[in-house]
Design a protein around this motif. Structure first.
Motif, PDB file in Angstrom:
ATOM      1  N   VAL A 268       0.833  -1.208   0.000  1.00  0.00           N
ATOM      2  CA  VAL A 268       0.000   0.000   0.000  1.00  0.00           C
ATOM      3  C   VAL A 268       0.869   1.259   0.000  1.00  0.00           C
ATOM      4  O   VAL A 268       0.497   2.277  -0.615  1.00  0.00           O
ATOM      5  CB  VAL A 268      -0.976   0.003   1.191  1.00  0.00           C
ATOM      6  CG1 VAL A 268      -1.943  -1.167   1.091  1.00  0.00           C
ATOM      7  CG2 VAL A 268      -0.252  -0.004   2.528  1.00  0.00           C
ATOM      8  N   THR A 269       2.026   1.200   0.655  1.00  0.00           N
ATOM      9  CA  THR A 269       2.909   2.368   0.638  1.00  0.00           C
ATOM     10  C   THR A 269       3.493   2.579  -0.752  1.00  0.00           C
ATOM     11  O   THR A 269       3.576   3.720  -1.241  1.00  0.00           O
ATOM     12  CB  THR A 269       4.051   2.194   1.665  1.00  0.00           C
ATOM     13  OG1 THR A 269       3.492   1.998   2.968  1.00  0.00           O
ATOM     14  CG2 THR A 269       4.949   3.418   1.689  1.00  0.00           C
ATOM     15  N   ALA A 270       3.914   1.491  -1.409  1.00  0.00           N
ATOM     16  CA  ALA A 270       4.438   1.602  -2.769  1.00  0.00           C
ATOM     17  C   ALA A 270       3.378   2.153  -3.717  1.00  0.00           C
ATOM     18  O   ALA A 270       3.674   2.979  -4.593  1.00  0.00           O
ATOM     19  CB  ALA A 270       4.938   0.244  -3.249  1.00  0.00           C
ATOM     20  N   ALA A 271       2.131   1.715  -3.541  1.00  0.00           N
ATOM     21  CA  ALA A 271       1.045   2.235  -4.375  1.00  0.00           C
ATOM     22  C   ALA A 271       0.808   3.715  -4.088  1.00  0.00           C
ATOM     23  O   ALA A 271       0.531   4.500  -5.010  1.00  0.00           O
ATOM     24  CB  ALA A 271      -0.228   1.431  -4.138  1.00  0.00           C
ATOM     25  N   ASP A 272       0.930   4.117  -2.818  1.00  0.00           N
ATOM     26  CA  ASP A 272       0.828   5.537  -2.479  1.00  0.00           C
ATOM     27  C   ASP A 272       1.857   6.357  -3.246  1.00  0.00           C
ATOM     28  O   ASP A 272       1.614   7.514  -3.623  1.00  0.00           O
ATOM     29  CB  ASP A 272       1.061   5.755  -0.983  1.00  0.00           C
ATOM     30  CG  ASP A 272      -0.078   5.234  -0.119  1.00  0.00           C
ATOM     31  OD1 ASP A 272      -1.174   5.006  -0.657  1.00  0.00           O
ATOM     32  OD2 ASP A 272       0.149   5.049   1.098  1.00  0.00           O
ATOM     33  N   LEU A 273       3.035   5.747  -3.463  1.00  0.00           N
ATOM     34  CA  LEU A 273       4.143   6.435  -4.119  1.00  0.00           C
ATOM     35  C   LEU A 273       4.103   6.307  -5.639  1.00  0.00           C
ATOM     36  O   LEU A 273       5.044   6.712  -6.319  1.00  0.00           O
ATOM     37  CB  LEU A 273       5.475   5.896  -3.583  1.00  0.00           C
ATOM     38  CG  LEU A 273       5.710   6.121  -2.078  1.00  0.00           C
ATOM     39  CD1 LEU A 273       6.960   5.369  -1.611  1.00  0.00           C
ATOM     40  CD2 LEU A 273       5.850   7.611  -1.781  1.00  0.00           C
ATOM     41  N   GLY A 274       3.030   5.714  -6.170  1.00  0.00           N
ATOM     42  CA  GLY A 274       2.840   5.676  -7.616  1.00  0.00           C
ATOM     43  C   GLY A 274       3.263   4.405  -8.310  1.00  0.00           C
ATOM     44  O   GLY A 274       3.214   4.338  -9.545  1.00  0.00           O
ATOM     45  N   LEU A 275       3.663   3.376  -7.565  1.00  0.00           N
ATOM     46  CA  LEU A 275       4.066   2.124  -8.198  1.00  0.00           C
ATOM     47  C   LEU A 275       2.864   1.211  -8.403  1.00  0.00           C
ATOM     48  O   LEU A 275       1.932   1.200  -7.600  1.00  0.00           O
ATOM     49  CB  LEU A 275       5.100   1.399  -7.335  1.00  0.00           C
ATOM     50  CG  LEU A 275       6.403   2.140  -7.031  1.00  0.00           C
ATOM     51  CD1 LEU A 275       7.369   1.217  -6.288  1.00  0.00           C
ATOM     52  CD2 LEU A 275       7.055   2.665  -8.309  1.00  0.00           C
ATOM     53  N   ARG A 276       2.903   0.447  -9.470  1.00  0.00           N
ATOM     54  CA  ARG A 276       1.881  -0.568  -9.712  1.00  0.00           C
ATOM     55  C   ARG A 276       2.389  -1.886  -9.146  1.00  0.00           C
ATOM     56  O   ARG A 276       3.468  -2.359  -9.520  1.00  0.00           O
ATOM     57  CB  ARG A 276       1.604  -0.704 -11.206  1.00  0.00           C
ATOM     58  CG  ARG A 276       0.525  -1.722 -11.553  1.00  0.00           C
ATOM     59  CD  ARG A 276       0.117  -1.624 -13.016  1.00  0.00           C
ATOM     60  NE  ARG A 276      -0.838  -2.661 -13.379  1.00  0.00           N
ATOM     61  CZ  ARG A 276      -0.497  -3.841 -13.881  1.00  0.00           C
ATOM     62  NH1 ARG A 276       0.778  -4.122 -14.113  1.00  0.00           N
ATOM     63  NH2 ARG A 276      -1.421  -4.739 -14.183  1.00  0.00           N
ATOM     64  N   CYS A 277       1.612  -2.478  -8.242  1.00  0.00           N
ATOM     65  CA  CYS A 277       2.124  -3.588  -7.432  1.00  0.00           C
ATOM     66  C   CYS A 277       1.277  -4.854  -7.575  1.00  0.00           C
ATOM     67  O   CYS A 277       0.066  -4.792  -7.770  1.00  0.00           O
ATOM     68  CB  CYS A 277       2.162  -3.207  -5.956  1.00  0.00           C
ATOM     69  SG  CYS A 277       3.112  -1.733  -5.599  1.00  0.00           S
ATOM     70  N   ALA A 278       1.961  -5.983  -7.405  1.00  0.00           N
ATOM     71  CA  ALA A 278       1.304  -7.274  -7.205  1.00  0.00           C
ATOM     72  C   ALA A 278       1.620  -7.719  -5.781  1.00  0.00           C
ATOM     73  O   ALA A 278       2.785  -7.743  -5.373  1.00  0.00           O
ATOM     74  CB  ALA A 278       1.820  -8.300  -8.202  1.00  0.00           C
TER      75      ALA A 278
END
Length: 479
Positions: free
Chosen positions: A32-42
């Motif tokens: 969720v933190t990576a997504a907050d920073l704009g990354l698309r995550c699995a």
């Protein structure tokens, strides 16, 4: 209640920016933190919902109305789960539940492939592509065998909690909790709160190790409050704490009916004449946790030996492993609890996104990691625990290898390490691949002492994989 599943994928439209393995506290916070920073995550996990072992919760069909009563810090999880739900709705995070990753492969500087199994059939497989990978698979429990530990009714301390959290059931009505480490107090507190009778918590140490660094304790007051809460619950229910003691034998025919508890000396050897018998219908036992690092060690990632003798991944201040493009967070870096795991998940996400980190977060990680090291040192097993074993006591449950055969391999055949013992006796070659017996075999191979330098096994697959799926992978490669 937050829960999610997903269908097996044959590949994403484009590679993810980050693949996070493990949806427990560290992995969930990282995604969720990576997504907050704009990354698309699995976010990839073998379980059927987010939360991991720590935030394991009942299936919706059980109708649990107050899952928060089974957990410490449940509101922290629900906050992370709500953020995950928002990112999933926006297409920034895909939760790939029911996906057991068995191998990592890197074919380029920013081209990782995660091979996962989703079931028993040949078609139950998927490959996830990502530019970077963050490992957060959590730990598994360390077991030190003793006569009778294979009886029905003997479960791990974490297993007893899992039964309660996920199935709303108890392993018995009168449960002895034994072993070493802070998990014992948490497990006993949960069990008595749920209505079980716990006649004793049998702890192999005396907790004196914590007093060696009072400054470390003072820096984490929340940990003291948490421990006091568990202690208060046990006092209210009349649970007796037996320090410097261990269950040295479990008794019963069809299931456990009693245990023998003995006092231990400073090296964990049973003190003759101190044995006491306690009637029970279940035993929850565990001696701490062991980081899951198999996916990384197969790639050559460096490890370090923690103060309790287990192997953890070696990472730098930005949570980078020694393998380029591979990060790690939480228990994989050394067992330290959910608060530390969440903090490291956030830090690792900032590192992957190449974003600056708040100084307060770095300081928090430093305090919690220092406490984790102190905790590990306080509960390091003593060499004398092997005196609990009889020659016919099974050490490897899967392959039914007794202690006598392992000692024969060491004393008569010259085996000097766990790997050689495995080759001579098959100890560790069974279904669990040494997760249950590995630490015990390593101790017996070293004359009872924990190795000065932990050397994690390296194997091509981190978990059992159906042969049909391996054949299908080869067909895909040839195609």
């Amino acid at each position: 209640m937050p829960t999610s599943t997903s269908e097996p994928l044959t590949g994403a439209p484009r590679p993810y920016d980050l693949a996070v393995i493990g949806a427990g506290p560290a992995g969930l916070a990282a995604a969720v933190t990576a997504a907050d920073l704009g990354l698309r995550c699995a976010l990839v996990d073998a379980g059927r919902s987010s939360g991991g072992q720590y935030y394991r919760h009942p299936a919706p069909g059980l109708g649990a109305s107050r899952p928060d009563r089974l957990h410490h810090g449940w509101s922290v999880y629900t906050g992370l789960a709500d953020r995950l739900a928002a990112h999933r709705a926006a297409g920034r995070v895909d939760l790939l539940a029911g996906h057991q990753v068995w191998a990592l492969e890197r074919s380029g500087e920013r081209d990782w492939r995660l091979h996962a199994t989703t079931g028993p059939d040949a078609d139950d497989r998927t490959t996830v592509r990502s530019a970077a990978v963050l490992l957060a698979p959590g730990p598994y429990e360390r077991q030190l065998p003793f006569p009778g530990w294979t009886l029905p009714g003997v479960v791990t301390a974490g297993g007893a909690q899992a039964m309660l959290k996920a199935g709303l059931v108890l392993p018995g009505r009168r449960i002895v909790v034994a072993g070493s480490g802070p998990l014992l107090l948490a497990a006993a507190s949960s069990l008595v709160t749920a209505g079980a009778e716990v006649p004793a918590v049998v702890e192999a140490t005396a907790y004196l190790g914590y007093a060696r660094r009072p400054g470390v304790l003072a820096a984490v007051p929340a940990k003291l409050v948490e421990g006091a809460g568990h202690g208060s619950a046990l006092l209210r229910h009349g649970v007796r704490l037996r320090p410097r003691s261990a269950v040295v034998e479990a008794h019963g025919d069809d299931r456990v009916t009693a245990v023998t508890v003995a006092r231990l000396d400073a090296d964990w050897r049973p003190v003759p004449g101190s044995e006491r018998r306690i009637e029970c219908d279940a035993l929850a036992v565990g001696h701490g946790l062991v980081p899951q690092i198999e996916l990384a060690t197969e790639l050559g990632a460096a490890t370090r030996t923690t103060p309790d003798g287990t192997a953890a991944l070696k990472v730098d201040a930005r949570l980078r492993t020694t393998v380029r493009g591979l990060w790690a967070a939480g228990e994989t870096c050394g067992v330290g609890g959910a608060d530390l795991a969440i903090t490291e998940g956030e830090l690792a996400a900032h590192a992957v996104a190449d974003q600056p980190v708040r100084t307060a977060l770095l300081r928090r990680r430093s305090r919690l990691r220092a406490f984790a090291e102190l905790m590990a040192a306080a509960h390091r097993p003593g060499a004398g625990w092997t005196d609990w074993l009889r020659e016919d006591t099974d050490v490897c449950r899967c392959e039914e290898v007794p202690a006598g055969r392992i000692r024969e391999a060491v004393d008569e055949l010259g085996a000097g390490d766990a790997r050689t013992v495995k080759l001579l006796t098959r100890a560790g070659m069974g279904w669990c691949q040494g997760r249950m017996c590995g630490p015990a075999v390593a101790c017996l191979a070293g004359g009872g002492e924990l190795p000065e330098e932990s050397r994690a096994d390296s194997r091509p697959f981190s978990c059992p994989v159906p042969l049909g799926q391996l054949a299908a992978e080869r067909d895909d490669d040839e195609g």
